[in-house]
Design a protein around this motif. Structure first.
Motif, short mmCIF file in Angstrom:
data_model
loop_
_atom_site.label_atom_id
_atom_site.label_comp_id
_atom_site.label_asym_id
_atom_site.label_seq_id
_atom_site.Cartn_x
_atom_site.Cartn_y
_atom_site.Cartn_z
N HIS A 106 47.82 -22.21 60.15
CA HIS A 106 46.55 -21.16 59.36
C HIS A 106 45.61 -22.32 60.27
O HIS A 106 44.37 -21.90 60.55
N GLU B 170 45.69 -19.36 48.49
CA GLU B 170 47.25 -18.67 49.15
C GLU B 170 48.28 -19.98 48.35
O GLU B 170 49.42 -19.16 47.73
N GLU C 261 54.40 -17.38 52.87
CA GLU C 261 54.23 -18.33 52.18
C GLU C 261 54.95 -18.66 51.63
O GLU C 261 55.07 -19.52 50.93
N HIS D 27 52.63 -24.18 57.25
CA HIS D 27 52.03 -22.76 56.95
C HIS D 27 50.58 -22.94 57.28
O HIS D 27 49.87 -22.65 58.07
ZN ZN Z 1 48.92 -17.88 54.90
#
Ligand code: ZN
Length: 301
Positions: free
Chosen positions: A271, A116, A178, A267
């Motif tokens: 996750h 990401e 993101e 973020h």
């Molecule tokens: Zn993500």
């Protein structure tokens, strides 16, 4: 196993429904970049992201191109990141565009963090900073990952049926997508509402906050974008570049990049928490379950 040990990349079958997820055409000094995964409402897989990066690169390097327009074919601009089509390619290794190692052989949370940094945060920042004016042309749904693509553009033209939504907090317990521009695109209290409730925001309401520049009937969308692009294309290249940079610089002085870096780590904490608790980094949400939850919220199911 040590936390630093590399792992065997997961073998997941990928079936791409198209070889051309981004269409590219130049008309009168304007490059039109069109997302073309209409069967999946232009959900963004890695294949599309890298094709989009190629398209931006091509448009930037072609001196005949003065302006870039980004749109989506079909009913919707974009349903967001691909979380469940046969072309979902999370475990496919593409040649990294930023100076980063591969992600597919990384253990635990490092895999997604590496991916990401490149495919979402890094790419979006690259596109936001291209030296030519960019216009997003948005119709229908512009959800989660779709927001990131609209927000990196300098101007946003939306059709009356367009709506914007980031439902990842209600669905996955993650504080937004993101590329965390929410609190720059919207006033803080509206950004909180947008993120906490995860509800749809109409184009008309988004226009009130300056999140979009024009709202027009669906059948006037392309010609409106084309007219703005034509005006910009008739102006000086360097002036257009410096002018967009000037405003981007003001956003940096207001802390946009630092804020985005901080939230990117929240973020990824979210996750990792999802992975620890549910065994899945997006809490087992699939494209299908997200769509039906979304319909319920919108009151049309
Ligand atoms: Zn993500």
């Amino acid at each position: 196993m040590k936390t630093d040990d590399l792992v065997e990349p997961q073998k997941v079958e990928i079936v791409y429904e198209t070889e051309e997820p981004i269409r590219y055409e130049v008309i009168d000094n304007v490059a039109w970049l069109t997302m073309s995964r209409t069967g999946f409402n232009n959900a963004q897989n890695g294949q599309m992201t890298y094709a989009l990066d190629d398209a931006f690169d091509r448009a930037v390097k072609d001196d005949a191109v003065k302006v870039i327009v980004l749109g989506g074919e079909g009913k919707h601009f974009s349903a967001g990141h691909d979380i469940g089509t046969p072309g979902r390619d999370l475990h496919h290794e593409f040649d990294k565009r930023l100076m980063l190692p591969g992600h597919t052989n990384k253990p635990g949370a490092e895999l997604l963090y590496t991916r990401e940094q490149e495919q979402y945060l890094g790419m979006c920042r690259r596109w936001r900073d291209v030296p030519k004016p960019t216009i997003a042309m948005v119709q229908g749904a512009c959800i989660a990952g779709g927001l990131m693509l609209a927000w990196v553009c300098d101007l946003i033209v939306a059709s009356e049926d367009a709506f914007f939504q980031d439902p990842v907090n209600p669905l996955m317990g993650i504080p937004g997508v993101e590329y965390f521009a929410h609190a720059y695109e919207l006033p803080p209290r509206v950004a909180k509402e947008f993120l906490l409730l995860g509800e749809r925001m109409s184009a008309q309401r988004a226009e009130q906050f300056g999140m979009v520049n024009r709202v027009v009937p669906r059948d006037k969308l392309r010609e409106t974008a084309a007219a703005i692009a034509a005006k910009l294309a008739g102006q000086g290249r360097l002036g257009n570049w410096l002018t967009k940079q000037a405003v981007n610089h003001v956003e940096e002085l207001r802390g946009k990049r630092a804020a985005m870096d901080a939230v990117f780590h929240m973020h990824h904490f979210a996750h990792a928490q999802n992975d620890l608790v549910t065994g899945n980094s997006i809490a087992g949400v699939s494209g299908k379950s997200a769509a039906s939850e979304n319909k319920k919220q919108a009151g049309d199911a």
